[in-house]
Motif scaffolding. Structure first.
Motif, PDB file in Angstrom:
ATOM      1  N   GLY A   1      37.569  63.017 -12.625  1.00 38.84           N
ATOM      2  CA  GLY A   1      36.391  62.241 -12.975  1.00 38.84           C
ATOM      3  C   GLY A   1      36.690  60.863 -13.528  1.00 38.84           C
ATOM      4  O   GLY A   1      37.843  60.412 -13.558  1.00 38.84           O
ATOM      5  N   LEU A   2      35.616  60.197 -13.978  1.00 36.83           N
ATOM      6  CA  LEU A   2      35.683  58.829 -14.470  1.00 36.83           C
ATOM      7  C   LEU A   2      35.204  58.772 -15.908  1.00 36.83           C
ATOM      8  O   LEU A   2      34.401  59.599 -16.348  1.00 36.83           O
ATOM      9  CB  LEU A   2      34.813  57.910 -13.604  1.00 36.83           C
ATOM     10  N   ASN A   3      35.704  57.779 -16.646  1.00 42.61           N
ATOM     11  CA  ASN A   3      35.287  57.624 -18.035  1.00 42.61           C
ATOM     12  C   ASN A   3      35.238  56.149 -18.398  1.00 42.61           C
ATOM     13  O   ASN A   3      36.123  55.374 -18.036  1.00 42.61           O
ATOM     14  CB  ASN A   3      36.242  58.366 -18.967  1.00 42.61           C
ATOM     15  N   LEU A   4      34.196  55.779 -19.140  1.00 42.71           N
ATOM     16  CA  LEU A   4      34.035  54.416 -19.644  1.00 42.71           C
ATOM     17  C   LEU A   4      33.865  54.478 -21.149  1.00 42.71           C
ATOM     18  O   LEU A   4      33.070  55.262 -21.665  1.00 42.71           O
ATOM     19  CB  LEU A   4      32.805  53.756 -19.005  1.00 42.71           C
TER      20      LEU A   4
ATOM     21  N   ARG B   1      38.848  54.643 -17.166  1.00 47.93           N
ATOM     22  CA  ARG B   1      39.794  55.713 -16.828  1.00 47.93           C
ATOM     23  C   ARG B   1      39.314  56.445 -15.576  1.00 47.93           C
ATOM     24  O   ARG B   1      38.133  56.807 -15.471  1.00 47.93           O
ATOM     25  CB  ARG B   1      39.922  56.691 -17.992  1.00 47.93           C
ATOM     26  N   ALA B   2      40.245  56.652 -14.654  1.00 46.27           N
ATOM     27  CA  ALA B   2      39.930  57.399 -13.439  1.00 46.27           C
ATOM     28  C   ALA B   2      41.021  58.429 -13.193  1.00 46.27           C
ATOM     29  O   ALA B   2      42.211  58.112 -13.262  1.00 46.27           O
ATOM     30  CB  ALA B   2      39.826  56.453 -12.246  1.00 46.27           C
ATOM     31  N   THR B   3      40.629  59.671 -12.936  1.00 42.64           N
ATOM     32  CA  THR B   3      41.566  60.746 -12.606  1.00 42.64           C
ATOM     33  C   THR B   3      40.974  61.556 -11.447  1.00 42.64           C
ATOM     34  O   THR B   3      39.853  61.291 -10.992  1.00 42.64           O
ATOM     35  CB  THR B   3      41.807  61.683 -13.803  1.00 42.64           C
TER      36      THR B   3
ATOM     37  N   ILE C   1      34.011  48.464 -11.242  1.00 45.42           N
ATOM     38  CA  ILE C   1      35.420  48.648 -11.604  1.00 45.42           C
ATOM     39  C   ILE C   1      35.818  50.115 -11.492  1.00 45.42           C
ATOM     40  O   ILE C   1      36.858  50.459 -10.919  1.00 45.42           O
ATOM     41  CB  ILE C   1      35.677  48.108 -13.026  1.00 45.42           C
ATOM     42  N   LEU C   2      34.994  51.006 -12.028  1.00 48.89           N
ATOM     43  CA  LEU C   2      35.285  52.438 -11.944  1.00 48.89           C
ATOM     44  C   LEU C   2      35.288  52.924 -10.496  1.00 48.89           C
ATOM     45  O   LEU C   2      36.098  53.779 -10.112  1.00 48.89           O
ATOM     46  CB  LEU C   2      34.273  53.233 -12.762  1.00 48.89           C
TER      47      LEU C   2
END
Length: 471
Positions: free
Chosen positions: A48-51, A43-45, A135-136
């Motif tokens: 920030g980023l989340n894995l 997830r990218a917004t 990927i992120l």
């Protein structure tokens, strides 16, 4: 590159077979499904980023027993042969009287014809070789790029889900295994002006790996432009109109209008009007509808379902007539029909229901230009946000992202949003007068059984021209 069965299930298979051999000595039928589903969510917004893990992750086993007219199921998160056999023997005796009192008995057991097959799909990027940081980083660069390019976009949300499915099914006569990957990605854009805030999304999916990210940049651009476009949308005047539905909205109609209505476990419970209409007209002469793991290659394409039945290509509506339904194994025994490979579980802990796979209206021979040319006034319906249907009474509500005004055969540039399509299903389907060439399915979403039991499905079709009630 071709996927391989997970080490976990490969190592468990010998014990699975041993358990079935022991159960064969006591019971009329037994099967065991082993599942090992794993993957990642990215997830990218702008913040920030989340894995994290794939939302579909699970690992465990479900055993089904048929004996003396009764089916019982048992789920385990790990296998220990002695404990499994002891639990089954004790629980079968304890639960038997309850099943008899509740009249949950059957005259026959599954056919269990001998089948030994395997399926291993191919992807460009094997999930095990993915580099999460890379990927992120790519997703983050897309977010920053379009936030900079469009001043009315206040947020962008990119989601990528890569899931690898491994399953083994063993019964007295069946030995099945499969490993495949499906991936979905979403680009959500939020636009704002002095009057309103609007959200739009674009999605991609397929039997694929993380290579889908290669299309995410363009999807993000499309979402941004469509979200900004929605800022100028008007409210539609409720009424009956000539409409043209794009493939995404066509798929929503197929899924809601006759997908749920043709799930035959609803026939068993007398909760679907379709039971009364088998062999009868429900749509126009040019309308054909299909569902099946083998009907189309998308996220719900597999070799076998969660009851060990091979996937199929079911022709539900043929030239406007309702000819077939979809059936899980238990429903097929109740109704005296052959299972169609539509028995799906949310997880090994859950019951198998009749569920859709890849559901769509078949393509026709018209073009979008031909459909619009003879339309004095109407709308081109695009995208979808949600939908629901009442299988018992055939009422339907489908929510579209937008409607584009058509006047004298041409788009006027005016758009309306949100748009609700409602009505009686056969009225809508019999009004379909043209269907375009070309077929497109999307597997970006999930399907619930009522309000729960979510499983992966895909829907779609072509452009269709019909008459609809909009509000």
């Amino acid at each position: 590159m071709k996927l391989q069965l997970s080490n976990y299930l490969r190592d468990s298979k010998k014990e699975m077979k041993s358990i079935i051999e022991k159960l064969k000595e006591k019971y009329e039928y037994a099967s065991i499904l082993g599942t090992d589903v794993k993957g990642r969510s990215y997830r990218a917004t702008v913040t920030g980023l989340n894995l994290g893990p794939s939302p579909d992750e699970e690992r465990g086993f479900v055993i089904r027993i048929f004996d003396k007219g009764i089916f019982q199921e048992f789920s385990f998160n790990k296998l220990n042969e002695a404990e499994v056999l002891k639990t089954i023997d004790e629980e079968l005796v304890k639960n038997r009287e309850k099943y008899i009192v509740e009249k949950m008995t059957y005259k026959s057991k599954p056919l269990d014809e001998p089948i030994k097959e395997s399926f291993f799909s191919e992807v460009k990027n094997l999930p095990e070789n993915d580099n999460p940081e890379a990927i992120l980083k790519d997703m983050d660069s897309i977010v920053k790029k379009y936030i900079k390019d469009y001043d009315k976009i206040i947020n962008i949300i990119l989601n990528l889900f890569v899931t690898e499915v491994n399953k083994v099914f063993i019964s007295f006569n069946r030995d099945l295994e499969q490993s495949y990957a499906y991936t979905t990605a979403y680009a959500v854009a939020v636009a704002k002006d002095e009057k309103s805030v609007k959200t739009e999304f674009s999605a991609i999916s397929g039997l694929a790996g993380s290579e889908i990210i290669e299309s995410l940049d363009n999807k993000c651009k499309v979402s941004c432009e469509k979200a900004i476009e929605l800022l100028g949308a008007e409210k539609i005047i409720p009424g009956d109109y000539d409409i043209i539905c794009d493939p995404d909205f066509t798929g929503l109609i197929a899924h809601e209008a006759f997908g749920h209505g043709a799930e035959m476990d609803m026939f068993v419970k007398d909760r679907a009007k379709g039971k009364e209409y088998m062999g009868k007209r429900v749509g126009s002469d040019i309308l054909n509808m299909r569902d099946g793991a083998k009907s189309y290659t998308e996220v719900s394409s597999y070799l076998f379902d969660d009851e060990g039945n091979l996937g199929s290509d079911t022709h539900i509506i043929v030239n406007g007539f309702l000819e077939n339904g979809m059936a899980d194994e238990i429903s097929s025994l109740n109704l005296g029909v052959k299972p169609t490979g539509n028995g799906k579980r949310e997880s090994y802990k859950r019951k198998a229901y009749t569920r859709m796979t890849n559901t769509f209206f078949d393509e026709g021979d018209s073009s979008l230009e031909e459909m619009m040319a003879d339309m004095d006034y109407g709308f081109l319906i695009e995208g979808f946000t949600s939908g629901m249907e009442d299988p018992k009474n055939w009422g339907i509500q489908c929510v579209a992202s937008k409607a584009r005004e058509i006047k004298d055969g041409k788009l006027t540039g005016k758009i309306f949003s949100p748009v609700y399509l409602t009505g009686y299903v056969p009225d809508l389907l019999t009004s379909i007068s043209k269907i375009s060439k070309g077929l497109k399915l999307s597997g970006s979403g999930y399907c619930g059984k009522g309000w729960k039991e979510w499983v992966k499905t895909s829907t779609g079709g072509s452009y269709i021209k019909a008459k609809g009630r909009l509000s």
